[in-house]
Design an enzyme around this catalytic site. Structure first.
Site, PDB file in Angstrom:
ATOM      1  N   LYS A 242       0.845  -1.184   0.000  1.00 51.33           N
ATOM      2  CA  LYS A 242       0.000   0.000   0.000  1.00 51.33           C
ATOM      3  C   LYS A 242       0.884   1.238   0.000  1.00 51.33           C
ATOM      4  CE  LYS A 242      -3.553   2.391   2.646  1.00 51.33           C
ATOM      5  NZ  LYS A 242      -4.521   2.289   3.735  1.00 51.33           N
TER       6      LYS A 242
ATOM      7  N   LYS B 203      -2.440  -1.710  -3.822  1.00 50.98           N
ATOM      8  CA  LYS B 203      -3.210  -0.472  -3.747  1.00 50.98           C
ATOM      9  C   LYS B 203      -2.316   0.753  -3.809  1.00 50.98           C
ATOM     10  CE  LYS B 203      -6.013   1.709  -0.287  1.00 50.98           C
ATOM     11  NZ  LYS B 203      -6.489   1.652   1.043  1.00 50.98           N
TER      12      LYS B 203
HETATM   13  C1  PBG Z   1      -7.614   2.983   5.654  1.00 48.34           C
HETATM   14  C2  PBG Z   1      -7.842   2.956   4.201  1.00 48.34           C
HETATM   15  C3  PBG Z   1      -7.690   3.979   3.246  1.00 48.34           C
HETATM   16  C4  PBG Z   1      -8.162   3.462   2.034  1.00 48.34           C
HETATM   17  C5  PBG Z   1      -8.546   2.151   2.282  1.00 48.34           C
HETATM   18  N1  PBG Z   1      -8.320   1.854   3.610  1.00 48.34           N
HETATM   19  C6  PBG Z   1      -7.263   5.370   3.416  1.00 48.34           C
HETATM   20  C7  PBG Z   1      -5.880   5.736   3.647  1.00 48.34           C
HETATM   21  O1  PBG Z   1      -4.978   4.912   3.791  1.00 48.34           O
HETATM   22  O2  PBG Z   1      -5.660   6.943   3.739  1.00 48.34           O
HETATM   23  C8  PBG Z   1      -8.240   4.199   0.744  1.00 48.34           C
HETATM   24  C9  PBG Z   1      -9.271   3.685  -0.212  1.00 48.34           C
HETATM   25  C10 PBG Z   1      -9.637   4.610  -1.300  1.00 48.34           C
HETATM   26  O3  PBG Z   1      -9.006   5.663  -1.522  1.00 48.34           O
HETATM   27  O4  PBG Z   1     -10.612   4.283  -1.994  1.00 48.34           O
HETATM   28  N2  PBG Z   1      -6.323   3.152   6.061  1.00 48.34           N
END
Ligand code: PBG
Length: 330
Positions: free
Chosen positions: A202, A255
């Site tokens: 991520k 992601k």
């Molecule tokens: C929680 C999380 C996030 C997303 C999914 N889980 C936000 C982040 O890390 O700031 C983002 C998903 C999206 O942008 O659709 N940590």
């Protein structure tokens, strides 16, 4: 054999021919639809930066799940907007937390039998400061998201979501060691059959912008770059995946998706586990913005974006387009 013997256009001439030689396919069952569950009753509040995506109260989420199941979509990824936030993220692991209540309500529906209910495990929607872990003040003005003290709360969150009926727990916080900690606690509490879908890779991305509005989870100070990955680092992404698998992750989630297709491809070639990709909020919103201006053909651009993620190697795709795409595929 070269032209004129070889003519690649021969197989492109008609739709049936193109169908026959198509290499990559999409199906509704490989799509996962995110839901943002909020307090209240009969609440269906559109997220301004994400046209067509809503904050839904539990009763509305149940209706949405029925619609999603009837489209043949594979599952739901659940996020919560709690009534109150605090430093310990108590809303994340409370027995009557918003996602826990959502899960209990969803679990008894016919729709739930056809859907995989995935619960996102993170603290950022539930902490007053909006970070994904426990914040420790280092000195005046300097703070640190503390890794090891966050693990206990993340594990507690995962167990409470499994207790409430989550079929899969999906940690997205990017703390080191969280997969092992969560596996341990799940097993101790009798959830040895609950799989972990780790957001192994991520990246700290600008494309999460609209989500932070949707989940009300923007950090109140600083940013997430001390725990989410630097977008420049593909090799480090492979190390993250290696470690999460060694700690017991059953499947991994990549992601964002479109800006990181090369990372998805590299992961697919290297690891023999189920791999999903998350087409995140910003990817959705930028396409929606172009659709609103009539700059792109919505159906074609949507399907092409999903196909690119599938072709890169994602077995399943978390996407806000899941319902629209499933309708096209029907
Ligand atoms: C929680 C999380 C996030 C997303 C999914 N889980 C936000 C982040 O890390 O700031 C983002 C998903 C999206 O942008 O659709 N940590």
């Amino acid at each position: 054999m070269e032209y004129p013997i070889t003519r690649l256009r021969r197989l492109r001439r008609t739709e049936p021919l193109r169908n026959l030689v198509r290499e990559t396919h999409l199906e509704p069952g490989a799509l996962i639809y995110p839901l943002f569950i909020c307090e209240g009753e009969a609440v269906r509040r559109e997220i301004p930066s994400m046209p067509g995506v809503f904050n839904l109260s539990v009763d509305e989420a149940v209706k949405e799940a029925e619609a999603v199941a009837s489209l043949g979509i594979g599952g739901l990824l659940l996020f919560g907007l709690p009534a109150a936030k605090d430093e310990q993220a108590s809303g994340a692991w409370a027995e009557d937390g918003i996602v826990q209540r959502g899960l209990r309500a969803l679990k008894i529906t016919a729709a739930a039998k056809k859907l995989v209910l995935i619960a996102d495990v993170c603290l950022c929607e539930y902490t007053s400061h909006g970070h994904c872990g426990i914040v420790k003040q280092e000195k005046e003005g300097a703070f640190e998201v503390d890794n090891d003290s966050s693990l206990a709360l993340l594990s507690k969150t995962a167990v409470s979501l499994a207790d409430a009926g989550a079929d899969i727990v999906a940690p997205s916080d990017m703390m080191d060691g969280r997969v092992a900690a969560i596996r341990d606690h799940l097993d101790e509490e009798g959830h040895e059959q609950t799989p972990i879908l780790s957001y192994a890779s991520k990246f700290a991305s600008a494309f999460y912008g609209p989500f932070r509005e949707a989940a009300d989870s923007a950090p109140q100070f600083g940013d997430r770059r001390s725990y989410q990955m630097d977008g420049a680092n593909l090799r480090e992404a492979m190390r993250e995946i290696d470690l999460d698998l060694a700690e017991g992750a059953d499947m991994i989630l990549m992601k964002p998706a479109m800006p990181y297709l090369d990372v998805i491809r590299a992961a697919r070639e290297r690891f023999d586990v189920p791999i999903g990709a998350y087409q995140v909020s910003g990817e959705y919103s930028m396409l929606q913005a172009a659709f609103a201006k009539d700059w792109l053909d919505p159906e074609r651009a949507m399907m092409e974006s999903l196909l690119s993620i599938r072709r890169a190697g994602a077995g399943f795709i978390v996407t806000y387009f899941a319902k629209d795409a499933a309708k096209v595929l029907a």
